[in-house]
Scaffold this motif. Structure first.
Motif, PDB file in Angstrom:
ATOM      1  N   GLU A   1       0.830  -1.202   0.000  1.00  0.00           N
ATOM      2  CA  GLU A   1       0.000   0.000   0.000  1.00  0.00           C
ATOM      3  C   GLU A   1       0.868   1.256   0.000  1.00  0.00           C
ATOM      4  OE1 GLU A   1      -4.056   1.301   2.399  1.00  0.00           O
ATOM      5  OE2 GLU A   1      -2.502   0.142   3.416  1.00  0.00           O
ATOM      6  N   ALA A   2       1.935   1.245   0.799  1.00  0.00           N
ATOM      7  CA  ALA A   2       2.845   2.388   0.838  1.00  0.00           C
ATOM      8  C   ALA A   2       3.475   2.614  -0.530  1.00  0.00           C
ATOM      9  CB  ALA A   2       3.927   2.161   1.891  1.00  0.00           C
ATOM     10  N   ALA A   3       3.899   1.529  -1.184  1.00  0.00           N
ATOM     11  CA  ALA A   3       4.508   1.649  -2.507  1.00  0.00           C
ATOM     12  C   ALA A   3       3.514   2.211  -3.518  1.00  0.00           C
ATOM     13  CB  ALA A   3       5.021   0.285  -2.970  1.00  0.00           C
ATOM     14  N   GLU A   4       2.270   1.787  -3.431  1.00  0.00           N
ATOM     15  CA  GLU A   4       1.246   2.280  -4.352  1.00  0.00           C
ATOM     16  C   GLU A   4       0.985   3.773  -4.152  1.00  0.00           C
ATOM     17  OE1 GLU A   4      -1.974  -0.282  -3.394  1.00  0.00           O
ATOM     18  OE2 GLU A   4      -1.105  -2.021  -4.431  1.00  0.00           O
ATOM     19  N   LEU A   5       1.195   4.243  -2.939  1.00  0.00           N
ATOM     20  CA  LEU A   5       1.000   5.662  -2.645  1.00  0.00           C
ATOM     21  C   LEU A   5       2.241   6.497  -2.968  1.00  0.00           C
ATOM     22  CD1 LEU A   5      -0.933   5.353   0.737  1.00  0.00           C
ATOM     23  CD2 LEU A   5      -1.851   6.236  -1.414  1.00  0.00           C
ATOM     24  N   GLY A   6       3.315   5.833  -3.361  1.00  0.00           N
ATOM     25  CA  GLY A   6       4.525   6.549  -3.751  1.00  0.00           C
ATOM     26  C   GLY A   6       5.542   6.730  -2.646  1.00  0.00           C
ATOM     27  N   ALA A   7       5.386   6.029  -1.528  1.00  0.00           N
ATOM     28  CA  ALA A   7       6.345   6.160  -0.428  1.00  0.00           C
ATOM     29  C   ALA A   7       7.569   5.304  -0.712  1.00  0.00           C
ATOM     30  CB  ALA A   7       5.699   5.721   0.881  1.00  0.00           C
ATOM     31  N   ASN A   8       8.741   5.905  -0.697  1.00  0.00           N
ATOM     32  CA  ASN A   8       9.981   5.138  -0.827  1.00  0.00           C
ATOM     33  C   ASN A   8      10.884   5.333   0.385  1.00  0.00           C
ATOM     34  OD1 ASN A   8      10.913   7.728  -1.209  1.00  0.00           O
ATOM     35  ND2 ASN A   8      11.241   7.474  -3.409  1.00  0.00           N
ATOM     36  N   GLY A   9      10.337   5.897   1.430  1.00  0.00           N
ATOM     37  CA  GLY A   9      11.049   6.089   2.684  1.00  0.00           C
ATOM     38  C   GLY A   9      10.061   6.432   3.773  1.00  0.00           C
ATOM     39  N   VAL A  10      10.540   6.425   4.999  1.00  0.00           N
ATOM     40  CA  VAL A  10       9.676   6.735   6.138  1.00  0.00           C
ATOM     41  C   VAL A  10      10.398   7.702   7.085  1.00  0.00           C
ATOM     42  CG1 VAL A  10       8.267   4.659   6.132  1.00  0.00           C
ATOM     43  CG2 VAL A  10      10.515   4.551   7.190  1.00  0.00           C
ATOM     44  N   PRO A  11       9.617   8.423   7.907  1.00  0.00           N
ATOM     45  CA  PRO A  11       8.176   8.325   8.087  1.00  0.00           C
ATOM     46  C   PRO A  11       7.412   8.933   6.912  1.00  0.00           C
ATOM     47  CG  PRO A  11       9.006  10.145   9.387  1.00  0.00           C
ATOM     48  CD  PRO A  11      10.209   9.429   8.826  1.00  0.00           C
TER      49      PRO A  11
ATOM     50  N   THR B   1       4.531  20.742   0.846  1.00  0.00           N
ATOM     51  CA  THR B   1       5.887  21.233   0.615  1.00  0.00           C
ATOM     52  C   THR B   1       6.558  21.623   1.920  1.00  0.00           C
ATOM     53  OG1 THR B   1       5.238  22.065  -1.547  1.00  0.00           O
ATOM     54  CG2 THR B   1       7.268  22.944  -0.603  1.00  0.00           C
ATOM     55  N   ALA B   2       7.734  21.040   2.145  1.00  0.00           N
ATOM     56  CA  ALA B   2       8.513  21.373   3.344  1.00  0.00           C
ATOM     57  C   ALA B   2       9.963  21.027   3.045  1.00  0.00           C
ATOM     58  CB  ALA B   2       7.995  20.606   4.549  1.00  0.00           C
ATOM     59  N   SER B   3      10.572  21.769   2.151  1.00  0.00           N
ATOM     60  CA  SER B   3      11.882  21.403   1.628  1.00  0.00           C
ATOM     61  C   SER B   3      12.981  21.395   2.678  1.00  0.00           C
ATOM     62  CB  SER B   3      12.283  22.365   0.502  1.00  0.00           C
ATOM     63  OG  SER B   3      12.306  23.702   0.962  1.00  0.00           O
ATOM     64  N   ALA B   4      12.814  22.146   3.747  1.00  0.00           N
ATOM     65  CA  ALA B   4      13.881  22.236   4.747  1.00  0.00           C
ATOM     66  C   ALA B   4      14.181  20.899   5.398  1.00  0.00           C
ATOM     67  CB  ALA B   4      13.503  23.264   5.820  1.00  0.00           C
ATOM     68  N   ASN B   5      13.206  20.008   5.425  1.00  0.00           N
ATOM     69  CA  ASN B   5      13.399  18.754   6.134  1.00  0.00           C
ATOM     70  C   ASN B   5      13.258  17.541   5.234  1.00  0.00           C
ATOM     71  OD1 ASN B   5      12.769  20.716   8.315  1.00  0.00           O
ATOM     72  ND2 ASN B   5      13.072  18.917   9.589  1.00  0.00           N
ATOM     73  N   ASP B   6      13.437  17.710   3.937  1.00  0.00           N
ATOM     74  CA  ASP B   6      13.264  16.583   3.034  1.00  0.00           C
ATOM     75  C   ASP B   6      14.222  15.444   3.332  1.00  0.00           C
ATOM     76  OD1 ASP B   6      11.191  17.723   1.749  1.00  0.00           O
ATOM     77  OD2 ASP B   6      12.335  18.479   0.036  1.00  0.00           O
ATOM     78  N   ALA B   7      15.390  15.730   3.931  1.00  0.00           N
ATOM     79  CA  ALA B   7      16.364  14.680   4.214  1.00  0.00           C
ATOM     80  C   ALA B   7      16.024  13.891   5.466  1.00  0.00           C
ATOM     81  CB  ALA B   7      17.764  15.284   4.349  1.00  0.00           C
ATOM     82  N   GLU B   8      15.062  14.336   6.238  1.00  0.00           N
ATOM     83  CA  GLU B   8      14.776  13.692   7.512  1.00  0.00           C
ATOM     84  C   GLU B   8      13.852  12.498   7.301  1.00  0.00           C
ATOM     85  OE1 GLU B   8      13.756  16.541  10.489  1.00  0.00           O
ATOM     86  OE2 GLU B   8      15.664  17.558  10.303  1.00  0.00           O
ATOM     87  N   VAL B   9      14.379  11.537   6.556  1.00  0.00           N
ATOM     88  CA  VAL B   9      13.612  10.356   6.188  1.00  0.00           C
ATOM     89  C   VAL B   9      14.583   9.187   6.106  1.00  0.00           C
ATOM     90  CG1 VAL B   9      13.885  10.774   3.718  1.00  0.00           C
ATOM     91  CG2 VAL B   9      11.940   9.425   4.521  1.00  0.00           C
ATOM     92  N   CYS B  10      14.086   7.978   6.351  1.00  0.00           N
ATOM     93  CA  CYS B  10      14.902   6.782   6.233  1.00  0.00           C
ATOM     94  C   CYS B  10      14.440   5.982   5.028  1.00  0.00           C
ATOM     95  CB  CYS B  10      14.756   5.900   7.468  1.00  0.00           C
ATOM     96  SG  CYS B  10      15.263   6.685   9.004  1.00  0.00           S
ATOM     97  N   ALA B  11      15.378   5.440   4.262  1.00  0.00           N
ATOM     98  CA  ALA B  11      15.035   4.652   3.093  1.00  0.00           C
ATOM     99  C   ALA B  11      16.137   3.653   2.802  1.00  0.00           C
ATOM    100  CB  ALA B  11      14.821   5.565   1.883  1.00  0.00           C
ATOM    101  N   ASP B  12      15.749   2.547   2.166  1.00  0.00           N
ATOM    102  CA  ASP B  12      16.704   1.561   1.674  1.00  0.00           C
ATOM    103  C   ASP B  12      17.646   1.075   2.762  1.00  0.00           C
ATOM    104  OD1 ASP B  12      17.930  -0.080  -0.170  1.00  0.00           O
ATOM    105  OD2 ASP B  12      19.355   1.451  -0.824  1.00  0.00           O
TER     106      ASP B  12
END
Length: 244
Positions: free
Chosen positions: A172-182, A221-232
């Motif tokens: 479901e997450a993949a279908e929604l376009g999530a490639n990282g969390v949160p 949109t919140a570009s200041a914190n785009d890196a605050e995500v975990c992926a792969d």
């Protein structure tokens, strides 16, 4: 209105992001009308059970960092966590398969104690000297959250128990376009990625509440914190000027 949160216990930004979301929700005028649902996401679903890697080693391998740089990255995330009132250990933490944790969270959901188990698992992994990758620690945490020990052990022993539920939410997450969390989805109309500041979550809640006619999932949109995500299997290394 429903807010769905995809996260993984191994993700420090999920730990921080949960605290920030809760602060943002507290500032939202209609907070009592919000249903929060936590959903499964494994950073590394290929990670075999029983294989545990020190976090510093994982970061160094993922980003080609020196041990000193890996420690600095952990200290940076720790500073963000502590600014939210969260305890955070920067040394002695491990990383491994979180599939069993997610299966137990689904069991906890059926008993209405998912949030309690999630909080205890986060604290154990990031703040305490307890490894969530040890089966006996998982049993202890689940019992502390209010689950029956015998039932917990039955679920852990049966690798198929709640496995389909975990994988379904990951698809479901993949279908929604999530490639990282949160990854936060508000009323299936707004998506927020990363451990954003509390005010971003308040803004997103207000946008979702006020624009009920939107049917397409839109990013906030919140570009200041785009890196605050975990992926792969790892987390983005914050820049030195990343704000708390």
């Amino acid at each position: 209105m429903r807010v769905e949160i995809w996260s993984d216990i191994a993700c420090p930004w999920c730990y921080v992001g949960k605290a920030r979301f809760e602060k943002g929700l507290e500032a939202f005028a209609h907070r009592d009308e919000i249903e929060v649902v936590y959903k499964s996401f494994e950073l590394d679903p290929r990670q075999p059970k029983g294989i545990v890697t020190p976090v510093a080693e994982l970061l160094a391998g993922k980003y080609g960092l020196t041990p000193e740089q890996a420690r600095d990255a952990e200290e940076n995330i720790a500073a963000n966590a502590r600014s939210e009132g969260l305890d955070y250990r920067t040394e002695g933490r491990d990383s491994g398969s979180t599939f069993d944790i997610h299966r137990l969270l689904h069991l906890a959901r059926t008993h209405g104690v998912e949030g309690e188990l999630l909080n205890r698992a986060y604290r154990a992994n990031f703040a305490e000297e307890r490894s969530v990758f040890d089966p006996e620690t998982l049993v202890t945490l689940a019992v502390e959250a209010g689950l029956d020990e015998a039932e917990v052990r039955r679920v852990l022993a049966d690798e198929d128990a709640y496995a389909d539920d975990v994988r379904s939410e990951e698809r479901e997450a993949a279908e929604l376009g999530a490639n990282g969390v949160p990854f936060f989805v508000l009323d299936r109309r707004y998506g927020v990625s990363g451990g954003q500041p509390a005010e971003v979550f308040t803004q997103a809640l207000e946008q979702a509440w006020q624009s009920r006619t939107v049917t397409q999932l839109l990013p906030v949109t919140a570009s200041a914190n785009d890196a605050e995500v975990c992926a792969d299997g790892a987390c983005a290394v914050p820049h030195a000027d990343t704000h708390a």
